[in-house]
Design a protein around this motif. Structure first.
Motif, short mmCIF file in Angstrom:
data_model
loop_
_atom_site.label_atom_id
_atom_site.label_comp_id
_atom_site.label_asym_id
_atom_site.label_seq_id
_atom_site.Cartn_x
_atom_site.Cartn_y
_atom_site.Cartn_z
N GLY A 36 0.82 -1.20 0.00
CA GLY A 36 0.00 0.00 0.00
C GLY A 36 0.85 1.25 0.00
N GLN A 37 0.27 2.33 -0.50
CA GLN A 37 0.95 3.62 -0.50
C GLN A 37 0.06 4.67 0.15
OE1 GLN A 37 1.55 6.33 -4.07
NE2 GLN A 37 3.68 5.75 -3.70
N VAL A 38 0.64 5.42 1.09
CA VAL A 38 -0.04 6.55 1.71
C VAL A 38 0.47 7.80 1.02
CG1 VAL A 38 -0.31 7.89 3.83
CG2 VAL A 38 -0.34 5.40 3.93
N ALA A 39 -0.45 8.50 0.31
CA ALA A 39 -0.09 9.68 -0.47
C ALA A 39 -0.74 10.91 0.14
CB ALA A 39 -0.51 9.50 -1.92
N PRO A 40 -0.02 11.66 1.01
CA PRO A 40 -0.62 12.84 1.65
C PRO A 40 -0.94 13.93 0.64
CG PRO A 40 1.36 12.11 2.81
CD PRO A 40 1.33 11.38 1.50
N LYS A 41 -1.88 14.78 1.02
CA LYS A 41 -2.16 15.95 0.19
C LYS A 41 -0.95 16.88 0.24
CE LYS A 41 -4.15 19.30 3.41
NZ LYS A 41 -5.26 20.25 3.64
N SER A 42 -0.90 17.83 -0.68
CA SER A 42 0.20 18.80 -0.69
C SER A 42 -0.07 19.93 0.30
CB SER A 42 0.39 19.37 -2.11
OG SER A 42 -0.80 19.99 -2.55
N PRO A 222 -4.44 11.79 3.71
CA PRO A 222 -3.91 11.09 2.53
C PRO A 222 -4.97 10.26 1.80
CG PRO A 222 -3.46 9.80 4.47
CD PRO A 222 -4.15 11.06 4.95
N TRP A 223 -4.66 9.96 0.53
CA TRP A 223 -5.26 8.85 -0.19
C TRP A 223 -4.37 7.64 0.05
CZ3 TRP A 223 -9.96 9.06 -2.37
CH2 TRP A 223 -10.49 10.31 -2.68
N VAL A 224 -5.00 6.49 0.30
CA VAL A 224 -4.26 5.26 0.57
C VAL A 224 -4.65 4.23 -0.49
CG1 VAL A 224 -3.74 3.45 2.24
CG2 VAL A 224 -4.28 5.76 3.04
N TYR A 225 -3.67 3.81 -1.29
CA TYR A 225 -3.90 2.83 -2.35
C TYR A 225 -3.25 1.51 -1.95
CZ TYR A 225 -4.08 7.36 -4.83
OH TYR A 225 -4.34 8.65 -5.20
N SER A 226 -3.94 0.40 -2.18
CA SER A 226 -3.30 -0.89 -1.92
C SER A 226 -3.77 -1.95 -2.92
CB SER A 226 -3.56 -1.37 -0.49
OG SER A 226 -4.93 -1.64 -0.28
N LEU A 227 -2.87 -2.84 -3.26
CA LEU A 227 -3.14 -3.98 -4.13
C LEU A 227 -2.81 -5.23 -3.33
CD1 LEU A 227 -3.94 -4.99 -6.98
CD2 LEU A 227 -1.51 -4.88 -7.57
N ASN A 228 -3.77 -6.15 -3.22
CA ASN A 228 -3.63 -7.27 -2.29
C ASN A 228 -4.04 -8.59 -2.93
OD1 ASN A 228 -3.42 -5.45 0.31
ND2 ASN A 228 -5.25 -4.75 -0.75
N VAL A 229 -3.54 -9.66 -2.31
CA VAL A 229 -4.02 -11.01 -2.58
C VAL A 229 -4.78 -11.47 -1.34
CG1 VAL A 229 -3.36 -13.40 -3.02
CG2 VAL A 229 -2.13 -11.55 -4.15
N GLY A 230 -5.95 -12.08 -1.54
CA GLY A 230 -6.77 -12.45 -0.41
C GLY A 230 -7.10 -13.94 -0.37
#
Length: 233
Positions: A36-42, A222-230
């Motif tokens: 996952g990535q935590v992308a804070p606002k500017s 932030p926006w938090v994006y994640s790619l997972n296997v479940g």
């Protein structure tokens, strides 16, 4: 005998051609792990403070951070679920534009990395799954986030190859509570395994203190994006 043989062949074909059991079901657990990535606002903080006759202007930007994520979801009906987001600590660089004016000399301005912070953002959400019987299963969620900063420290400020030292000795960021909104989807490819994409917006605001002096509130949001296997069980 021929009739039994025909029935056996027909049954075998039905089993072979039948699709996997893809439905999310009541009482089922889903564990997801990935990146996952935590992308804070500017422009996370812009403040001016005065200390001993010196005016200090601070504008901060927090860089994005990537880490391992873990999500546990309990389906209490086929549509409704309770979800917990956990992660390995996210690490962020903090960049600053600093201006210092002592009222006697020309103001000094510089822009550089000034600090590093690490945080954990456990998040608890209630989810609604729109198509629990489909292979592609989108969902939305709403919940609460608790962010705790496990490490916060100033780094040496390097400007044009010159080491200007640190902005202070002690940096402190308070813990944060805030709302969290979620949008995601599972792609179920057999009875147990799935691929997941998850997107969240989290309200994270933390009061910043430098050497005991309150600087202001760092709005990370932030926006938090994640790619997972479940895996379902």
């Amino acid at each position: 005998m021929k009739r039994l043989l025909k029935v056996g062949i027909a049954t075998a074909l039905c089993v072979a051609l039948a699709g996997p059991a893809i439905a999310h079901e009541s009482g089922q657990w889903i564990l997801r792990a990935g990146a996952g990535q935590v992308a804070p606002k500017s422009n996370n903080l812009s403040e001016t403070v005065e200390d001993g006759g010196i005016t200090i202007g601070v504008a901060l930007d927090v860089d994005a951070g990537t880490s391992l994520t873990l999500m546990g979801t309990y389906m209490f009906t086929s549509n409704w679920a309770f979800d917990i987001l956990a992660a390995w600590p996210f690490k962020h660089d903090v960049n600053g534009v600093i201006s210092i004016d002592d009222g006697m000399n020309p103001p000094e301005n510089f822009s550089a990395k000034i600090a590093e912070v690490e945080h954990l953002p456990p998040t608890f959400s209630v989810q609604y799954h729109f198509s629990p019987d489909a292979q592609f299963q989108p969902y939305v969620g709403l919940g609460v986030n608790y962010t705790t900063f496990t490490s916060d420290k100033f780094t040496d400020i390097i400007v044009d190859g010159e080491n200007l030292g640190t902005l202070g000795d002690n940096l402190s960021l308070d813990d944060s509570f805030g709302v969290a909104a979620q949008l995601g989807a599972d792609w179920v490819f057999n009875n147990n395994w799935l691929v997941n994409f998850d997107l969240r917006w989290i309200n994270i605001e933390s009061d910043m203190t430098v050497d005991g002096l309150a600087i202001g509130t760092v709005e990370i949001d932030p926006w938090v994006y994640s790619l997972n296997v479940g895996y379902r069980f």
